[in-house]
Design an enzyme around this catalytic site. Structure first.
Site, short mmCIF file in Angstrom:
data_model
loop_
_atom_site.label_atom_id
_atom_site.label_comp_id
_atom_site.label_asym_id
_atom_site.label_seq_id
_atom_site.Cartn_x
_atom_site.Cartn_y
_atom_site.Cartn_z
N GLU A 37 -11.40 -23.53 -3.28
CA GLU A 37 -12.71 -24.17 -3.14
C GLU A 37 -12.67 -25.66 -3.51
OE1 GLU A 37 -15.78 -22.75 -2.41
OE2 GLU A 37 -15.20 -20.66 -2.27
N ASP A 46 -21.97 -27.38 2.39
CA ASP A 46 -20.75 -26.75 2.90
C ASP A 46 -20.82 -26.62 4.42
OD1 ASP A 46 -22.28 -24.50 3.49
OD2 ASP A 46 -21.37 -23.24 1.96
#
Length: 171
Positions: A37, A46
């Site tokens: 991540e 995102d």
């Protein structure tokens, strides 16, 4: 071991050598997620347009400010609690620490609800470990699109699933 980046492999090996290979899958999960991540100290959107900060943290509690490393690690630990609880509650077969790590990073990304209804879980609880692992490769879509980043992530998770011990990480 193909599929696992060198930096992550080194982190997993360090945890394994320190004795984390048997009961410390949580630290291997943290290290894996930090690699997969990354750490974003400032909030961003995102690939699916979801407001995200730190190590994949989402939710209405995100403030538009810079987060400290300690805050990010606290959020990660908090976000992982329901993931670990789901593994304990839903998985009915024994798992290696590496399989638990791969499963935890997968659930962290896809969500507990999706995992609880998945073919992956059904195959796993039927004892079809290879079939469960292979199901991970199907989870590569976000916002209706197939993403190379998710394909890469699943490849790493599947490779972690296959680790048998420290010797695999030394290769």
């Amino acid at each position: 071991m193909a599929g696992i980046p060198k930096k992550l492999k080194a982190a997993l090996l360090a945890v394994t050598i320190a004795g984390g290979g048997v009961g410390g899958y949580q630290e291997m999960t943290r290290q894996s997620l930090i690699h997969l991540e990354n750490i974003a100290y400032m909030p961003y959107r995102d690939i699916a347009g979801v407001l995200t900060v730190c190590v994949g943290h989402t939710g209405p509690d995100i403030e538009m400010r810079r987060y400290s490393h300690a805050e990010c690690m606290a959020l990660l630990d908090s976000d992982l609690k329901p993931v670990y609880a789901a593994i304990d509650r839903l998985v009915r077969v024994p798992l290696t620490p590496y399989q638990k790590t791969a499963l935890a990073t997968f659930i962290f990304n896809t969500g507990v609800t999706a995992f609880s209804k998945s073919t992956l879980l059904k195959k796993l609880n039927a004892g079809d470990y290879a079939g469960a692992r292979d199901q991970m490769a199907r989870w590569v879509f976000a916002a209706g699109h197939k993403w190379k980043g998710l394909m890469n992530r699943r490849e790493v998770e599947m490779a972690i699933w296959n680790i048998r011990g420290a010797d695999d990480l030394r290769q």
